[in-house]
Design a protein around this motif. Structure first.
Motif, PDB file in Angstrom:
ATOM      1  N   THR A  86      -5.093 -10.642 -10.232  1.00 60.56           N
ATOM      2  CA  THR A  86      -4.071 -11.210  -9.350  1.00 60.56           C
ATOM      3  C   THR A  86      -3.100 -10.133  -8.883  1.00 60.56           C
ATOM      4  OG1 THR A  86      -4.222 -13.359 -10.471  1.00 60.56           O
ATOM      5  CG2 THR A  86      -2.246 -12.940  -9.177  1.00 60.56           C
ATOM      6  N   GLU A  87      -2.685  -9.269  -9.788  1.00 61.03           N
ATOM      7  CA  GLU A  87      -1.775  -8.194  -9.401  1.00 61.03           C
ATOM      8  C   GLU A  87      -2.443  -7.235  -8.419  1.00 61.03           C
ATOM      9  OE1 GLU A  87      -0.807  -4.539 -11.847  1.00 61.03           O
ATOM     10  OE2 GLU A  87       1.107  -5.604 -12.000  1.00 61.03           O
ATOM     11  N   PHE A  88      -3.718  -6.907  -8.660  1.00 62.16           N
ATOM     12  CA  PHE A  88      -4.420  -6.029  -7.729  1.00 62.16           C
ATOM     13  C   PHE A  88      -4.502  -6.670  -6.351  1.00 62.16           C
ATOM     14  CE2 PHE A  88      -8.478  -4.868  -5.678  1.00 62.16           C
ATOM     15  CZ  PHE A  88      -8.143  -3.564  -5.331  1.00 62.16           C
ATOM     16  N   ASP A  89      -4.797  -7.948  -6.302  1.00 65.79           N
ATOM     17  CA  ASP A  89      -4.856  -8.653  -5.018  1.00 65.79           C
ATOM     18  C   ASP A  89      -3.517  -8.546  -4.289  1.00 65.79           C
ATOM     19  OD1 ASP A  89      -6.182 -10.658  -3.144  1.00 65.79           O
ATOM     20  OD2 ASP A  89      -4.433 -11.803  -3.777  1.00 65.79           O
ATOM     21  N   SER A  90      -2.419  -8.714  -5.019  1.00 67.18           N
ATOM     22  CA  SER A  90      -1.089  -8.627  -4.416  1.00 67.18           C
ATOM     23  C   SER A  90      -0.825  -7.237  -3.855  1.00 67.18           C
ATOM     24  CB  SER A  90      -0.031  -8.988  -5.463  1.00 67.18           C
ATOM     25  OG  SER A  90       1.274  -8.835  -4.947  1.00 67.18           O
ATOM     26  N   LYS A  91      -1.148  -6.207  -4.629  1.00 69.18           N
ATOM     27  CA  LYS A  91      -0.923  -4.835  -4.174  1.00 69.18           C
ATOM     28  C   LYS A  91      -1.798  -4.509  -2.959  1.00 69.18           C
ATOM     29  CE  LYS A  91       1.890  -3.709  -7.578  1.00 69.18           C
ATOM     30  NZ  LYS A  91       3.346  -3.481  -7.340  1.00 69.18           N
ATOM     31  N   ALA A  92      -3.054  -4.925  -3.015  1.00 71.96           N
ATOM     32  CA  ALA A  92      -3.964  -4.644  -1.900  1.00 71.96           C
ATOM     33  C   ALA A  92      -3.542  -5.370  -0.636  1.00 71.96           C
ATOM     34  CB  ALA A  92      -5.393  -5.031  -2.282  1.00 71.96           C
ATOM     35  N   LYS A  93      -3.024  -6.589  -0.787  1.00 67.50           N
ATOM     36  CA  LYS A  93      -2.577  -7.359   0.375  1.00 67.50           C
ATOM     37  C   LYS A  93      -1.376  -6.715   1.061  1.00 67.50           C
ATOM     38  CE  LYS A  93      -5.261 -11.033   0.412  1.00 67.50           C
ATOM     39  NZ  LYS A  93      -6.264 -10.440  -0.477  1.00 67.50           N
ATOM     40  N   ALA A  94      -0.559  -6.004   0.301  1.00 64.06           N
ATOM     41  CA  ALA A  94       0.638  -5.391   0.879  1.00 64.06           C
ATOM     42  C   ALA A  94       0.319  -4.118   1.652  1.00 64.06           C
ATOM     43  CB  ALA A  94       1.652  -5.093  -0.226  1.00 64.06           C
ATOM     44  N   GLN A  95      -0.811  -3.502   1.375  1.00 61.96           N
ATOM     45  CA  GLN A  95      -1.107  -2.197   1.951  1.00 61.96           C
ATOM     46  C   GLN A  95      -1.281  -2.169   3.473  1.00 61.96           C
ATOM     47  OE1 GLN A  95      -4.207   0.083  -0.334  1.00 61.96           O
ATOM     48  NE2 GLN A  95      -2.454   1.455  -0.385  1.00 61.96           N
ATOM     49  N   PRO A  96      -2.040  -3.088   4.078  1.00 62.83           N
ATOM     50  CA  PRO A  96      -2.285  -2.963   5.516  1.00 62.83           C
ATOM     51  C   PRO A  96      -1.017  -2.862   6.360  1.00 62.83           C
ATOM     52  CG  PRO A  96      -3.787  -4.559   4.577  1.00 62.83           C
ATOM     53  CD  PRO A  96      -2.811  -4.208   3.495  1.00 62.83           C
ATOM     54  N   ALA A  97      -0.024  -3.694   6.079  1.00 58.43           N
ATOM     55  CA  ALA A  97       1.209  -3.661   6.875  1.00 58.43           C
ATOM     56  C   ALA A  97       1.964  -2.343   6.684  1.00 58.43           C
ATOM     57  CB  ALA A  97       2.105  -4.841   6.494  1.00 58.43           C
ATOM     58  N   ILE A  98       1.964  -1.838   5.466  1.00 60.46           N
ATOM     59  CA  ILE A  98       2.679  -0.577   5.194  1.00 60.46           C
ATOM     60  C   ILE A  98       1.974   0.594   5.857  1.00 60.46           C
ATOM     61  CG2 ILE A  98       3.432   0.981   3.358  1.00 60.46           C
ATOM     62  CD1 ILE A  98       3.599  -1.479   1.513  1.00 60.46           C
ATOM     63  N   VAL A  99       0.642   0.612   5.790  1.00 63.75           N
ATOM     64  CA  VAL A  99      -0.114   1.691   6.434  1.00 63.75           C
ATOM     65  C   VAL A  99       0.008   1.599   7.951  1.00 63.75           C
ATOM     66  CG1 VAL A  99      -2.397   2.732   6.731  1.00 63.75           C
ATOM     67  CG2 VAL A  99      -1.705   1.875   4.491  1.00 63.75           C
ATOM     68  N   LYS A 100      -0.016   0.381   8.483  1.00 63.39           N
ATOM     69  CA  LYS A 100       0.119   0.228   9.938  1.00 63.39           C
ATOM     70  C   LYS A 100       1.501   0.687  10.416  1.00 63.39           C
ATOM     71  CE  LYS A 100      -0.506  -3.047  13.741  1.00 63.39           C
ATOM     72  NZ  LYS A 100       0.712  -2.607  14.455  1.00 63.39           N
ATOM     73  N   ALA A 101       2.535   0.405   9.636  1.00 65.14           N
ATOM     74  CA  ALA A 101       3.883   0.851  10.024  1.00 65.14           C
ATOM     75  C   ALA A 101       3.926   2.368  10.140  1.00 65.14           C
ATOM     76  CB  ALA A 101       4.894   0.365   9.001  1.00 65.14           C
ATOM     77  N   TYR A 102       3.281   3.040   9.210  1.00 62.69           N
ATOM     78  CA  TYR A 102       3.188   4.516   9.298  1.00 62.69           C
ATOM     79  C   TYR A 102       2.369   4.928  10.510  1.00 62.69           C
ATOM     80  CZ  TYR A 102       0.370   8.715   8.670  1.00 62.69           C
ATOM     81  OH  TYR A 102      -0.330   9.873   8.900  1.00 62.69           O
ATOM     82  N   CYS A 103       1.225   4.276  10.718  1.00 64.14           N
ATOM     83  CA  CYS A 103       0.331   4.693  11.804  1.00 64.14           C
ATOM     84  C   CYS A 103       0.941   4.447  13.183  1.00 64.14           C
ATOM     85  CB  CYS A 103      -1.010   3.977  11.679  1.00 64.14           C
ATOM     86  SG  CYS A 103      -2.299   4.707  12.709  1.00 64.14           S
ATOM     87  N   ASP A 104       1.725   3.378  13.316  1.00 58.69           N
ATOM     88  CA  ASP A 104       2.393   3.121  14.595  1.00 58.69           C
ATOM     89  C   ASP A 104       3.336   4.276  14.948  1.00 58.69           C
ATOM     90  OD1 ASP A 104       1.088   0.725  14.899  1.00 58.69           O
ATOM     91  OD2 ASP A 104       2.774  -0.518  14.227  1.00 58.69           O
ATOM     92  N   LEU A 105       4.050   4.769  13.942  1.00 59.63           N
ATOM     93  CA  LEU A 105       4.948   5.909  14.187  1.00 59.63           C
ATOM     94  C   LEU A 105       4.154   7.166  14.487  1.00 59.63           C
ATOM     95  CD1 LEU A 105       7.676   5.363  11.426  1.00 59.63           C
ATOM     96  CD2 LEU A 105       7.885   4.955  13.879  1.00 59.63           C
ATOM     97  N   GLU A 106       3.046   7.360  13.776  1.00 56.89           N
ATOM     98  CA  GLU A 106       2.208   8.541  14.015  1.00 56.89           C
ATOM     99  C   GLU A 106       1.631   8.514  15.420  1.00 56.89           C
ATOM    100  OE1 GLU A 106       1.653  11.834  13.067  1.00 56.89           O
ATOM    101  OE2 GLU A 106       0.962  11.156  11.076  1.00 56.89           O
TER     102      GLU A 106
END
Length: 443
Positions: A86-106
């Protein structure tokens, strides 16, 4: 793998996002087996037997519940494995938005403008994406000690899609960066779900987020599909890599959802373990189900002791030569996260051994019930010593292999103390079987 999410599970997942070879060696004729037979005979005489030789009643004093295997399975499922997935699912679910926020700036960053504020924001966003990966990786390294059920099925296909180490391939990732940018492969629309595990998962994410060398890693024979990659501008290559990182993050999130559903969903593996020995269960006895969890603990022997420590130390052959310490052989070469992974592995082993905490039913209680308290105490001391040895390494593992080899050797020795007990007294006292991959291992 096609699967359907129950509405409640889907809502739960979204909410979380927002917040080998060898013969099997049996110990069935060992001393643990004899004690087990005594326990079963005693259990059958008190009228509270579950049909598998497990007492569901209380002890002779009427207060302390007698140990039974079904309770151990329920404890491991409810207190250790389900919370980890369950914790892994939570961490993995949070990643796409955080990575996209970085990529939008890049994507919108122009290095020729000299905008220091924009550069600082970009760097902060990239660090945030890297930190999210580290948190997810720690969570996954706990799960690495729980390669059972959906993670062991189909030759570990789901596990490898999440994390393919030690069989990762950076060249494969480089190729898919280009394929994804073009949008097709040989005229077929690009679909990451149809790509091999070496192009996906946490290891691909590490390479994309932490590797500052923008040149591809392919040999001449494998580089044809990359075309003019090495001659593109640095910024163009950064953008291509970060966009593919978003795709990988989304795919990783999907794999985490699949894992949690296959484990916790209706008729999932969690219920199969908890119902072991009952009619319709794939496990004819509770001991068979316990043995599958026991097999998963042997990650400490091959992957942790041998691959993560002995091989970089030069105790086994490595790419640097015989008997030579080789920093290039560590698990997490780009993020320099190897020692954190090792600490997480040891912590997960301890959780399974204790059933989560010392108050819960764990393998320590199973040993006590088989008159093997001495083995329990040795293993608990070994776990404590292994944790301390890992904590004593104050640098990343690559640096320690060069500047403090003795500390890494000590960590290896203390892990080996635990695995020696695991392969011998632990298995024998509990009448369990060695996993096939460890049957011929005398190290």
């Amino acid at each position: 793998m096609a699967f359907k999410l129950k509405p409640l599970l889907l809502v739960t997942s979204i909410a979380l996002a927002l917040s080998g070879c060898g013969e099997s060696v049996s110990s069935s004729n060992g001393e643990g087996h004899a004690q087990q037979q005594v326990n079963e005979n005693q259990n059958q005489g008190n009228g509270n037997n579950d049909g598998n030789g497990n007492d569901n009643g209380s002890g002779s004093d009427g207060q302390t519940p007698a140990f039974n295997e079904a309770t151990l399975l329920a404890s491991l499922v409810d207190n250790v494995i389900t919370p980890t997935f369950t914790e892994f699912d939570s961490k993995a679910k949070a990643q796409p938005a955080i990575v996209k926020a970085y990529c939008d700036l890049e994507t919108n960053y122009d290095p020729t403008m000299g905008d220091e504020e924009a550069k600082a924001a970009l760097n902060a966003a990239k660090v945030a994406a890297q930190n999210a990966w580290k948190e997810t990786m720690v969570s996954w390294q706990h799960a690495e000690l729980m390669i059972i059920g959906p993670l062991s099925a189909n030759d570990k296909s789901l596990r490898n899609r999440i994390y393919s180490w030690p069989n990762a391939s950076t060249c494969s990732v480089d190729q898919d960066v280009v394929f994804f940018a073009v949008g097709n492969i040989n005229g077929n629309a690009y679909d990451i779900s149809k790509r091999s595990d070496k192009r996906r998962g946490l290891d691909a994410m590490e390479y994309l987020l932490f590797n500052d060398d923008l040149a591809h890693s392919c040999s001449i024979n494998s580089a044809e599909v990359l075309g003019d990659w090495n001659t593109q501008t640095e910024q163009a290559r950064k953008v291509s890599r970060c966009k593919f990182a978003v795709e990988v993050a989304n795919d990783l999130s999907d794999s985490a959802t699949e894992l949690l559903y296959e484990w916790s969903g209706e008729d999932g593996y969690a219920s199969q373990f908890k119902n072991a020995g009952q009619p319709g269960s794939p496990y004819p006895t509770t001991l068979k189900a316990i043995n599958e969890i026991s097999d998963a603990l042997f990650y400490m022997t091959e992957e942790l002791k041998d691959y993560k420590l002995a091989t970089p130390l030069g105790l086994f052959a490595n790419k640097c030569g015989s008997e030579i310490a080789c920093p290039e052989e560590v698990e997490s070469i780009y993020a320099k996260h190897s020692i954190e992974n090792i600490r997480a592995n040891i912590a997960a082993f301890e959780k399974i051994f204790l059933g989560g905490t010392s108050e819960n039913t764990g393998f320590d209680d199973f040993l006590d019930s088989n008159d093997a308290t001495d083995t329990k105490e040795l293993m608990l001391k070994g776990i404590t010593d292994a944790k301390a040895a890992a904590d004593a390494i104050s640098t990343d593992l690559q640096t320690a292999l060069t500047n403090d080899t003795t500390a890494v050797e000590h960590n290896h020795a203390k892990v080996k103390d635990v695995t020696d007990q695991l392969k011998n007294d632990f298995i024998n006292k509990l009448a369990l079987e060695l996993p096939k991959t460890s049957a011929g291992d005398n190290d």
